[in-house]
Design a protein around this motif. Structure first.
Motif, mmCIF file in Angstrom:
data_model
loop_
_atom_site.group_PDB
_atom_site.id
_atom_site.type_symbol
_atom_site.label_atom_id
_atom_site.label_comp_id
_atom_site.label_asym_id
_atom_site.label_seq_id
_atom_site.Cartn_x
_atom_site.Cartn_y
_atom_site.Cartn_z
ATOM 1 N N ASN A 53 0.813 -1.211 0.000
ATOM 2 C CA ASN A 53 0.000 0.000 0.000
ATOM 3 C C ASN A 53 0.852 1.270 0.000
ATOM 4 O OD1 ASN A 53 0.869 -0.196 2.660
ATOM 5 N ND2 ASN A 53 -1.066 0.490 3.510
ATOM 6 N N LYS A 54 2.088 1.204 0.474
ATOM 7 C CA LYS A 54 2.919 2.410 0.479
ATOM 8 C C LYS A 54 3.289 2.818 -0.947
ATOM 9 C CE LYS A 54 2.696 2.888 4.866
ATOM 10 N NZ LYS A 54 1.848 1.768 5.251
ATOM 11 N N ASN A 82 7.223 1.537 7.472
ATOM 12 C CA ASN A 82 7.232 1.087 6.071
ATOM 13 C C ASN A 82 7.140 2.281 5.129
ATOM 14 O OD1 ASN A 82 7.187 -1.646 6.843
ATOM 15 N ND2 ASN A 82 4.968 -1.578 7.118
ATOM 16 N N THR A 162 -0.865 9.334 4.225
ATOM 17 C CA THR A 162 -2.279 9.425 3.830
ATOM 18 C C THR A 162 -2.713 10.855 3.526
ATOM 19 O OG1 THR A 162 -2.944 7.427 4.970
ATOM 20 C CG2 THR A 162 -4.663 9.050 4.608
ATOM 21 N N PRO A 187 -5.846 -4.352 6.439
ATOM 22 C CA PRO A 187 -5.398 -3.798 7.721
ATOM 23 C C PRO A 187 -5.517 -2.273 7.718
ATOM 24 C CG PRO A 187 -3.512 -4.586 6.444
ATOM 25 C CD PRO A 187 -4.736 -4.824 5.612
ATOM 26 N N VAL A 188 -5.578 -1.694 8.909
ATOM 27 C CA VAL A 188 -5.802 -0.253 9.026
ATOM 28 C C VAL A 188 -4.774 0.388 9.964
ATOM 29 C CG1 VAL A 188 -7.432 1.505 9.851
ATOM 30 C CG2 VAL A 188 -8.293 -0.499 8.634
ATOM 31 N N GLY A 189 -4.103 1.427 9.439
ATOM 32 C CA GLY A 189 -3.249 2.264 10.287
ATOM 33 C C GLY A 189 -3.931 3.618 10.390
ATOM 34 N N THR A 190 -3.735 4.441 9.353
ATOM 35 C CA THR A 190 -4.468 5.716 9.296
ATOM 36 C C THR A 190 -5.836 5.538 8.647
ATOM 37 O OG1 THR A 190 -3.597 6.222 7.111
ATOM 38 C CG2 THR A 190 -2.307 6.978 8.988
ATOM 39 N N GLY A 191 -6.016 4.470 7.888
ATOM 40 C CA GLY A 191 -7.291 4.225 7.214
ATOM 41 C C GLY A 191 -7.325 4.678 5.759
ATOM 42 N N GLY A 192 -6.238 5.257 5.279
ATOM 43 C CA GLY A 192 -6.213 5.721 3.886
ATOM 44 C C GLY A 192 -6.376 4.577 2.887
ATOM 45 N N ASP A 265 3.533 -9.765 7.830
ATOM 46 C CA ASP A 265 4.299 -8.893 8.724
ATOM 47 C C ASP A 265 3.615 -8.876 10.095
ATOM 48 O OD1 ASP A 265 2.095 -6.953 8.031
ATOM 49 O OD2 ASP A 265 3.321 -5.747 9.370
ATOM 50 N N TYR A 268 0.816 -5.387 10.810
ATOM 51 C CA TYR A 268 -0.476 -5.199 10.142
ATOM 52 C C TYR A 268 -1.089 -6.520 9.654
ATOM 53 C CZ TYR A 268 0.728 -0.209 9.898
ATOM 54 O OH TYR A 268 1.055 1.076 10.204
ATOM 55 N N THR A 296 -0.963 -5.994 2.386
ATOM 56 C CA THR A 296 -0.443 -4.652 2.134
ATOM 57 C C THR A 296 1.078 -4.565 2.204
ATOM 58 O OG1 THR A 296 -1.023 -4.332 4.450
ATOM 59 C CG2 THR A 296 -2.487 -3.333 2.812
ATOM 60 N N GLY A 297 1.752 -5.683 2.450
ATOM 61 C CA GLY A 297 3.222 -5.656 2.462
ATOM 62 C C GLY A 297 3.777 -5.534 3.875
ATOM 63 N N GLY A 298 4.789 -4.682 4.045
ATOM 64 C CA GLY A 298 5.349 -4.461 5.377
ATOM 65 C C GLY A 298 6.440 -5.436 5.769
HETATM 66 C C1 PLP Z 1 1.080 1.545 6.497
HETATM 67 C C2 PLP Z 1 0.562 0.161 6.404
HETATM 68 C C3 PLP Z 1 -0.789 -0.155 6.604
HETATM 69 C C4 PLP Z 1 -1.791 0.884 7.023
HETATM 70 O O1 PLP Z 1 -2.177 1.709 5.961
HETATM 71 P P1 PLP Z 1 -3.096 2.959 6.229
HETATM 72 O O2 PLP Z 1 -3.411 3.485 4.891
HETATM 73 O O3 PLP Z 1 -2.307 3.943 7.047
HETATM 74 O O4 PLP Z 1 -4.293 2.510 6.980
HETATM 75 C C5 PLP Z 1 -1.185 -1.457 6.442
HETATM 76 N N1 PLP Z 1 -0.302 -2.434 6.128
HETATM 77 C C6 PLP Z 1 0.995 -2.180 5.941
HETATM 78 C C7 PLP Z 1 1.902 -3.310 5.626
HETATM 79 C C8 PLP Z 1 1.475 -0.881 6.071
HETATM 80 O O5 PLP Z 1 2.786 -0.643 5.885
#
Ligand code: PLP
Length: 319
Positions: A53-54, A82, A162, A187-192, A265, A268, A296-298
């Motif tokens: 996702n990055k 990441n 995000t 998975p959700v960090g900021t939710g973008g 990972d 997430y 989403t990787g990581g």
């Molecule tokens: C940053 C990240 C997320 C979260 O993404 P958001 O858009 O911030 O919610 C999820 N998975 C991985 C592997 C990330 O690096």
């Protein structure tokens, strides 16, 4: 400036055409027992450092920074970020200078033993270590102005990357052939990323977000970017908070890799996939549900996490 930059190299479709991003079906006894199917979207295979996702979040931002004529991108992150790793590498590919404002003054002395920061620096990112207090100002306009003064004109990317252009990039994660899935997990960090997936989904699809952090403030952020209502957050699998890891989680990730050859990972995707299997065991999904899981990787963060796990006398993640 005036340097040639190949913006094509950051176009996801180019990578997809090369067949690098694929949906991979998982076969495990519990899935046939519960009559559900589970497919993993291998966004982790885009690149080892510009992971999942990055990459999606950077794509339109780097095009925009190029269009606006900036030759430096400045962003924010923690020691295992990441986003920092991805920005450093993508910046290098694009011939852009990168600056990382890193949370934690104490890291100034020991950053070289941190694999994420080490690699970011090797890609040419200038690292600036600030106290946790100063870091809290990362959205304060006067601090941002000060940084622009200090490092020269730069394209600013928020922590985690995000913003509206990042969400636009994440809208490209789903493709038309994903229309057959009933449930899509992310998975959700900021939710973008989740917001991009929601926007690209069909009304009849159910989107489940698995927060990696402990706190109820996320829904509002997601609502700011998401244009549909077909989503909810599953809040039970953050394992105590961001980057908190238990022996149970390590065991699950190692076991899942042994059985499927798919690495997860610990921050997430590991927590999310463990959560999805718990939900499957609890019959949360009716028989015949087709589940798509966005990886989403990581994975770049695993070696750094292993150093931390060793200090805590916890088992290591298999590489
Ligand atoms: C940053 C990240 C997320 C979260 O993404 P958001 O858009 O911030 O919610 C999820 N998975 C991985 C592997 C990330 O690096």
């Amino acid at each position: 400036m005036g340097k040639f930059r190949n913006t094509d190299s950051i176009h996801a479709p180019t990578l997809e055409e090369k067949g690098k991003v694929r949906n991979q079906a998982v076969t495990l006894p519990i899935l046939s027992e519960k009559q559900v199917s589970l497919t993993i979207k291998r966004e982790d295979l885009i690149h080892p450092l510009i992971s999942g996702n990055k990459f999606r979040k950077l794509k339109y931002n780097l095009i925009e920074s190029h269009r606006k004529g900036f030759d430096t991108v400045l962003t924010f992150g923690g020691a295992f970020s990441n986003h920092i790793a991805a920005t450093a590498y993508a910046g290098k590919l694009q011939g852009l200078k990168t600056v990382g404002i890193i949370r934690g003054h104490e890291l100034a002395e020991k950053w070289e033993s941190n694999p994420t920061l080490r690699s970011a620096s090797d890609q040419g990112m200038q690292l600036e270590f600030v106290s946790r207090e100063a870091y809290r100002d990362k959205e304060n306009p006067s601090y941002l102005k000060y940084l622009q003064h200090r490092f020269g004109p730069c394209y600013l990317l928020p922590e985690g990357g995000t913003n509206p252009l990042a969400v636009k990039g994440c809208e490209e994660i789903l493709t038309p052939s994903d229309a057959d899935f009933d449930v899509i997990c992310c998975p959700v960090g900021t939710g973008g990323t989740l917001a991009g997936i929601i926007n690209a989904s069909l009304e009849n699809q159910q989107i489940l977000g698995f927060p990696a952090l402990n706190g109820g403030f996320l829904s509002e952020d997601i609502r700011n970017f998401a244009r549909k209502e077909n989503w909810e957050l599953v809040d039970d699998y953050h394992f105590g908070g961001y980057a908190k890891v238990t022996g149970e989680l390590v065991h699950f990730i190692n076991d899942f890799k042994k059985r499927t050859c798919i690495p997860l990972d610990p921050i997430y995707t590991g927590k999310m996939v463990l959560g999805i299997f718990e939900l499957i065991k609890k019959d949360y999904f009716p028989p015949k549900t087709r589940i798509l899981v966005v990886h989403t990787g990581g994975l770049q963060g695993i070696s750094g996490m292993n150093i931390h796990l060793k200090k805590k006398n916890l088992p290591a993640l298999d590489l």
